[in-house]
Motif scaffolding. Sequence first.
Motif, PDB file in Angstrom:
ATOM      1  N   LYS A  97     -21.224-100.009  -8.966  1.00  0.00           N
ATOM      2  CA  LYS A  97     -21.493 -99.204  -8.445  1.00  0.00           C
ATOM      3  C   LYS A  97     -22.640 -98.910  -7.921  1.00  0.00           C
ATOM      4  O   LYS A  97     -22.953 -98.081  -6.957  1.00  0.00           O
ATOM      5  CB  LYS A  97     -21.546 -98.472  -9.646  1.00  0.00           C
ATOM      6  N   ASN A  98     -24.053 -99.562  -7.895  1.00  0.00           N
ATOM      7  CA  ASN A  98     -25.042-100.463  -7.326  1.00  0.00           C
ATOM      8  C   ASN A  98     -25.389-101.680  -6.711  1.00  0.00           C
ATOM      9  O   ASN A  98     -25.952-101.999  -8.220  1.00  0.00           O
ATOM     10  CB  ASN A  98     -26.169 -99.056  -8.415  1.00  0.00           C
ATOM     11  N   LEU A 103     -28.063-103.744  -5.365  1.00  0.00           N
ATOM     12  CA  LEU A 103     -28.773-104.261  -4.028  1.00  0.00           C
ATOM     13  C   LEU A 103     -29.499-105.603  -3.561  1.00  0.00           C
ATOM     14  O   LEU A 103     -28.462-106.588  -3.906  1.00  0.00           O
ATOM     15  CB  LEU A 103     -30.459-104.406  -5.498  1.00  0.00           C
ATOM     16  N   LYS A 153     -20.187-103.017   1.599  1.00  0.00           N
ATOM     17  CA  LYS A 153     -20.221-101.203   1.513  1.00  0.00           C
ATOM     18  C   LYS A 153     -18.073-101.374   1.930  1.00  0.00           C
ATOM     19  O   LYS A 153     -17.308-100.640   1.640  1.00  0.00           O
ATOM     20  CB  LYS A 153     -20.596-100.718   3.441  1.00  0.00           C
ATOM     21  N   ALA A 168     -19.330 -98.786  -4.193  1.00  0.00           N
ATOM     22  CA  ALA A 168     -20.851 -98.539  -4.209  1.00  0.00           C
ATOM     23  C   ALA A 168     -21.656 -98.440  -3.259  1.00  0.00           C
ATOM     24  O   ALA A 168     -21.994 -98.128  -2.141  1.00  0.00           O
ATOM     25  CB  ALA A 168     -21.237-100.440  -4.505  1.00  0.00           C
ATOM     26  N   ARG A 169     -22.531 -97.919  -3.518  1.00  0.00           N
ATOM     27  CA  ARG A 169     -23.934 -97.517  -2.992  1.00  0.00           C
ATOM     28  C   ARG A 169     -24.446 -98.539  -2.904  1.00  0.00           C
ATOM     29  O   ARG A 169     -24.997 -99.944  -3.964  1.00  0.00           O
ATOM     30  CB  ARG A 169     -24.870 -96.560  -3.911  1.00  0.00           C
ATOM     31  N   THR A 187     -28.130-100.672  -1.520  1.00  0.00           N
ATOM     32  CA  THR A 187     -29.787-100.641  -1.152  1.00  0.00           C
ATOM     33  C   THR A 187     -29.948-101.258  -0.441  1.00  0.00           C
ATOM     34  O   THR A 187     -29.968-103.278  -0.963  1.00  0.00           O
ATOM     35  CB  THR A 187     -30.753 -99.907  -2.558  1.00  0.00           C
ATOM     36  N   THR A 222     -28.582 -97.434   2.065  1.00  0.00           N
ATOM     37  CA  THR A 222     -30.305 -97.170   2.386  1.00  0.00           C
ATOM     38  C   THR A 222     -31.298 -98.427   2.968  1.00  0.00           C
ATOM     39  O   THR A 222     -30.557 -99.393   1.786  1.00  0.00           O
ATOM     40  CB  THR A 222     -30.503 -97.046   1.166  1.00  0.00           C
ATOM     41  N   GLN A 253     -33.912 -97.947  -9.930  1.00  0.00           N
ATOM     42  CA  GLN A 253     -32.655 -97.694  -9.810  1.00  0.00           C
ATOM     43  C   GLN A 253     -31.543 -98.777 -11.071  1.00  0.00           C
ATOM     44  O   GLN A 253     -31.878-100.372 -10.413  1.00  0.00           O
ATOM     45  CB  GLN A 253     -32.224 -97.412  -9.041  1.00  0.00           C
ATOM     46  N   PHE A 301     -28.990-101.614 -11.158  1.00  0.00           N
ATOM     47  CA  PHE A 301     -28.156-101.637 -10.506  1.00  0.00           C
ATOM     48  C   PHE A 301     -27.352-102.961 -11.105  1.00  0.00           C
ATOM     49  O   PHE A 301     -27.167-103.474 -12.031  1.00  0.00           O
ATOM     50  CB  PHE A 301     -28.830-102.474  -9.073  1.00  0.00           C
ATOM     51  N   ASP A 302     -26.172-102.832 -10.468  1.00  0.00           N
ATOM     52  CA  ASP A 302     -25.317-103.989 -11.367  1.00  0.00           C
ATOM     53  C   ASP A 302     -24.516-105.137 -10.163  1.00  0.00           C
ATOM     54  O   ASP A 302     -23.685-106.015 -10.930  1.00  0.00           O
ATOM     55  CB  ASP A 302     -23.839-103.091 -11.888  1.00  0.00           C
TER      56      ASP A 302
END
Length: 213
Positions: free
Chosen positions: A59-60, A62, A76, A81-82, A84, A108, A123, A125-126
């Motif tokens: 989901k997140n 990095l 992406k 996921a978002r 960063t 981001t 944040q 992150f997973d």
Amino acid sequence: MGEINNNITYPYISSFIDEILLDLDFLDLRKFAMENKVPIMKSETKAFLVSLLAMKDPKNILEIGTAIGYSSLIFKTYSKARVTSIEVSKEMAAIARNNFKKYNKEVTLINEDAVKALSYLDQGFDFVFIDANKSSYKYYFEKTSKLLDKGGVIVCDNVLFRGEVANDDLVEKRKITIVKRLREFLAYLSQRKDFRTSIIPIGDGISLSIKER
């Protein structure tokens, strides 16, 4: 980059894998990277990550080390996921932003030194992907492990460094410090009891560490 020779696997195996994987994603970026000697992940590493994304469904994400944005675009494209991403070079960050805009992908991008960026990111992150200053891998891992949710993964690229990490006869004099730090990093990973780690000899060598639940 898949075009750089290394001593991780036999050349004919790498060539065979490249042929059957048929990597057609962002070929213009791969061509740009090859022509401008910008290191990006090898095709077989990319294929592994795509499979890992499908299994993990993060989901997140990095990322440390954006470069021209190739790996961010892979994240992406193959996940929801978002993302960063941290990149210290202003030149590389500008190229990456243009590539994100070109392919209409929202990432981001933090354009500053990862040491500074990691000091304020909080944040959860997973999924973490590390592909930056090899001498700082241990620091990056320690910092991101604190931002990682239980059950999350940290993937580090280039950990076998063209085979030099595993064979003293291959080590270039100007790369001695990098090789030494990477060896120390891999030893450190093996001692982390809160992670299950595998060292996988594909691409330029990757480590996959899963945080205990």
